[in-house]
Every structure is written in structure tokens, then in C-alpha cells.
Design an enzyme around this catalytic site. Sequence first.
Site, mmCIF file in Angstrom:
data_model
loop_
_atom_site.group_PDB
_atom_site.id
_atom_site.type_symbol
_atom_site.label_atom_id
_atom_site.label_comp_id
_atom_site.label_asym_id
_atom_site.label_seq_id
_atom_site.Cartn_x
_atom_site.Cartn_y
_atom_site.Cartn_z
ATOM 1 N N HIS A 17 0.844 -1.185 0.000
ATOM 2 C CA HIS A 17 0.000 0.000 0.000
ATOM 3 C C HIS A 17 0.885 1.244 0.000
ATOM 4 C CE1 HIS A 17 -3.893 -2.080 1.596
ATOM 5 N NE2 HIS A 17 -3.330 -2.713 0.584
ATOM 6 N N CYS B 124 -2.804 -0.768 7.446
ATOM 7 C CA CYS B 124 -1.911 0.389 7.359
ATOM 8 C C CYS B 124 -2.040 1.268 8.600
ATOM 9 C CB CYS B 124 -2.215 1.216 6.109
ATOM 10 S SG CYS B 124 -1.566 0.493 4.574
ATOM 11 N N CYS C 183 -6.271 1.907 5.210
ATOM 12 C CA CYS C 183 -6.997 0.702 5.604
ATOM 13 C C CYS C 183 -6.590 0.319 7.026
ATOM 14 C CB CYS C 183 -6.708 -0.438 4.632
ATOM 15 S SG CYS C 183 -5.010 -1.044 4.723
ATOM 16 N N GLU D 261 0.818 3.849 1.897
ATOM 17 C CA GLU D 261 1.262 4.199 3.245
ATOM 18 C C GLU D 261 2.422 3.310 3.692
ATOM 19 O OE1 GLU D 261 -3.334 4.358 3.304
ATOM 20 O OE2 GLU D 261 -1.739 3.392 2.168
#
Length: 312
Positions: free
Chosen positions: A233, A263, A260, A235
Site C-alpha cells: 500500500h 496500514c 486501511c 502508506e
Amino acid sequence: MLIGVSGTKFCGCEDVINMLVDHFHFELLNHLDNPEEILDYATKNYTKNSVIFLEKLSLLEKLEKRPFFVHLSIDAPVTTRVALYRKTTQAESLSLEQIIQAIDQHDFQPEGIKLREKSHLRFKIVNEDRRGRRQSLINNITTQLKILDDKEKQMAPLMRPSWDSYFMKLATLAASRSNCMKRRVGCVIVRECRVIATGYNGTPRHLTNCFNGGCPRCNDGDSRNLHTCLCLHAEENALLEAGRDRVGQNATLYCDTCPCLTCSVKIVQTGISEVVYSQSYRMDEESFKVLKNAGITVRQFSFTEEPRIVMI
């Protein structure tokens, strides 16, 4: 402030310029002879409100370098423009087809197209009632002038973005590098208004890009089996790039999509103090709970898209 006005043929540019001069007390600069003279005068008098009609791309390219310059383009429906054209003496003997050809000949010159496409603000005149159109113009010009002349900017250049807008735009730019088949997400980590790291979602280094088949789960179109996804992801990428030591205290994470749950846990562990996101995500509630329980400030922010399109 210097506003340059451009537009399609018979779209109402003159009405807008006259309104800026008569109603909002702008100074018209079209009496000046050449681009250098216009630029010199506008620079010396940048605290005054001025307006100029833009016809040449070369003039725009000089003026747009100045931080006090705003480019406004005008457009209107063909029916409105044909009606305005018919009121001129040069159109008395012309057929509808000839009028449209004359309009197209003006509007589709390469220089004119490039000129209008470089505008910061775009007024689309859709109101067919002349009186209603005038009032709508006054209202919308008033609104846009208030935005441009925001006192909180403390004499900052007109189109200069706030820190939030600046960093969220960087996150959006980072998202354009995404190689994930599912969605584009970008992230920027900032401390004391300085960028520490950026990240975007996609497969790890040395692996085939997701859009080239590197992640079977994403390419299958299945929204389940998240544990089989090979994509990092945005992040995660940014946090891995920064590391806990570089994040330090009072760091802010900007992400164009709400983090999410997985994360969010990593954001907490890394020591991020604030999360700013633009778009919502289906796991928002779980993410918010984790982040807020850890004492992290969470807020939503969306920057103004440019060019700004205003319906009149």
C-alpha cells in the site's frame, strides 16, 4: 491582482471585462502598447486590481510567471454566441453556416486553443436569460475574488496553495506512479512542513508490476483474499522509506485515500501524529477507531481542483 481574460468568439468576454471595470473597479490595461510595458506596469502596481484582454499566447506566457496573475477564460453555448454575432453589422448578410464557420475559424486556431487551455478559472456561461446571467456573473466574480484575496494567506501569491493543498497534491502526484490494477493511491509523510518520504501502491521492487500481471489477486478482479495480494500500500511504502527514526515526533501523513486497517496499525507503530486523507474507503470506521485510540488526529481534506470550473 492582474486578471487576464480570454475566451471563445462572442462568448461575452467584453461583458466580463466591463463588469470587472465598472462594478469591481478594476483598471483596464489594454491601452498599453506591448507585452514588456504591460508586464512592467503590472509588476510595479501589483497591489492594485487590473484586468487585460488576452488574445496572444506570447502575452500570457509573460504574465503567467507573475504570482499576482490569474487567467480567466470564458465560454458560452453556440446558440448564445450566434445570437450575439447576429447583432453585429458584419453578420447582417451572413447565413447561420457562415457565422458558425467564422466562429470556428477563430476558436480553433492552435494558439487560441493553447491560450484558453492554460486558464486557472473557467467561466461556462449557461444562463440564457441576460438579466439572470448578469447577476450570476456578479455573484460568482464576487465569490472568486474573495477566494483569491483570502486575508488568511497574509499577502501570499494568489494561486499559492495552502500547506494542506500542497501536500495532498503531492500525494495525488505520487499516486500517478502506482502500478496497482485495483486503484491508484499516493502518500506523503511530512514533518515541520518538510517532506520525509513519499509512496504509492504497487508490487515490491524487483517484482513484475501489478499492471503487467505481477499480482495475480489484483489481476483476477477478486476483491476477496486480500492476504494473497502482493501489492504494497502507498502508506506502507512511505513508512518503509521513512523509518521510525526519520518520522520522529509530530509527523503528518497525507494520503489521497483513507488508510486501511492494516496500514493504520503500522501508522500507529511508526509514531505518526496526524493523518490527513482525501477520499473515503470502505474500512474507514475500523481505521478511525485504531488511529484515534492511539491518540492520532484524523481529518479529511480535499484541495480545489484546477482549473476551477464555474457555471454562470
